[in-house]
Design an enzyme around this catalytic site. Sequence first.
Site, mmCIF file in Angstrom:
data_model
loop_
_atom_site.group_PDB
_atom_site.id
_atom_site.type_symbol
_atom_site.label_atom_id
_atom_site.label_comp_id
_atom_site.label_asym_id
_atom_site.label_seq_id
_atom_site.Cartn_x
_atom_site.Cartn_y
_atom_site.Cartn_z
ATOM 1 N N HIS A 55 0.841 -1.204 0.000
ATOM 2 C CA HIS A 55 0.000 0.000 0.000
ATOM 3 C C HIS A 55 0.873 1.250 0.000
ATOM 4 O O HIS A 55 1.401 1.658 1.031
ATOM 5 C CB HIS A 55 -0.923 0.014 1.232
ATOM 6 N N HIS A 57 1.259 5.244 -2.253
ATOM 7 C CA HIS A 57 0.696 6.148 -3.270
ATOM 8 C C HIS A 57 1.862 6.685 -4.092
ATOM 9 O O HIS A 57 2.399 7.755 -3.803
ATOM 10 C CB HIS A 57 -0.064 7.293 -2.601
ATOM 11 N N GLN A 150 -9.585 9.271 -4.986
ATOM 12 C CA GLN A 150 -9.236 10.091 -3.815
ATOM 13 C C GLN A 150 -10.368 11.023 -3.373
ATOM 14 O O GLN A 150 -10.587 11.229 -2.194
ATOM 15 C CB GLN A 150 -7.971 10.913 -4.106
ATOM 16 N N HIS A 208 -9.630 2.194 0.742
ATOM 17 C CA HIS A 208 -9.304 3.042 1.888
ATOM 18 C C HIS A 208 -10.574 3.091 2.720
ATOM 19 O O HIS A 208 -11.553 3.743 2.330
ATOM 20 C CB HIS A 208 -8.937 4.452 1.436
ATOM 21 N N GLU A 211 -10.788 5.659 7.193
ATOM 22 C CA GLU A 211 -9.551 6.343 7.605
ATOM 23 C C GLU A 211 -9.937 7.685 8.225
ATOM 24 O O GLU A 211 -9.718 8.761 7.668
ATOM 25 C CB GLU A 211 -8.597 6.547 6.412
ATOM 26 N N ASP A 307 2.512 3.605 2.883
ATOM 27 C CA ASP A 307 1.505 4.569 2.439
ATOM 28 C C ASP A 307 2.132 5.727 1.653
ATOM 29 O O ASP A 307 1.706 6.033 0.549
ATOM 30 C CB ASP A 307 0.716 5.104 3.642
#
Length: 414
Positions: A55, A57, A150, A208, A211, A307
């Site tokens: 995981h 980005h 996102q 996701h 969170e 992350d």
Amino acid sequence: MKIINARLRHSDALYTLECEQGVFTRIQQQVGPEQSKCDLDAQQKLLCAPFVEPHIHLDAVLTAGEPRWNKSGTLFEGIECWAERKQMLTHEDVQQRVRKAAELLISHGVQHIRTHVDVTDPELTALKAIVPLKETLAPYLDLQIVAFPQEGILSYPNGKALMEQALDIGADVIGGIPHFEFTREYGVESMRWVIELAQQHNKLVDVHCDEIDDEQSRFLEVLATAALESGLGDRVTASHTVAMHSYNNAYCSKLFRLLKMSGINFVSCPTENIHLQGRFDTFPKRRGITRVKELRNAGINVALAQDSIQDPWYSLGNGKLLRQVDFALHACHMMGYDDFSQALDFITDNGAKVMHIQDQYGIEVGKPANFIVLNGRDDVEVIREQADVLYSVRRGEVLVERQPAMVKMGVNLA
Ligand code: 17E
Ligand code: FE2
């Protein structure tokens, strides 16, 4: 290729390993240390399967401070900063940063990466830049791409169409962000839609999920139920799930039954979420890390991940997955000997399960000769010393070789 004097996890013995045409052909226990001719003498250090980063980005790596810094340290200001940076993306900008970060990750023993790529962009610039890198980087690592909305699927213009377009362009995994959708209803609907899309296209899912430090954020139960009822099961992963830190124990007890039945995987990002969460608390401040130990103890698969590497959400990060293990062991109260001996699972086998690459992963005859050698004799020493990766080998070819640091001591107190 012949490797001698390697220690394997959970064994005191030394081993000789051989591989031909990039595949392990023999793994043999030695009687004692050997000095025979070889290509790599592991010198009694731990040899294990490469680290897995399930995981990250990559589209946002190395953008911290551009065009402005995230001052509050919240997830939400991170999303705002990124929305501004996103407008400045170009193909070259994305590819250059991803290559740099990939090099960093490779140098620290990672050979398998799942990256989320933001698809709430009408141009899909980042996705179009990263898809071709799967092939470019294939000699060094396996790259899985998540179509990550996102700014939401139902809360962003043409959100659903962008997700579908992303699959056409080459995304491997379907993402989601229910806690960021405008309403609870949108969040629920997005989870059902994601699962249906995955069924239609035969794709994996990685959401996701929750969170946010809101104990009312309960999309995990929706995702797990959809995973169970659709039969997707362990093809589904819930990432972050930090609201679970704030759920009451009675609800968690009921929830865990469903989680076990569903078979879904979890990814926790300890450094990221200890930094982003608790930002609306005064004192005491919540840690905001999901229940890693409790999930693990319930037999549920949990992997750890970074992350971010220097992005709007987290301005540190260096590609070293052992840092995540260190944080998780401390923050989740996993400091017993049994915890230590299982800890490397979080950044190896468990990540491989998340990525569904188990059949190509592990130190076994017949599997690809992918491995790392760490500067420690066993799991505990590797974790305690945050051991360097001395070698990373892929398909029998050395990708990385590192000399251990040389320290000259001017004192002798022994
Ligand atoms: N986007 C998001 O929603 N959450 C994160 N932790 C990062 C990006 C890094
Ligand atoms: Fe993330």
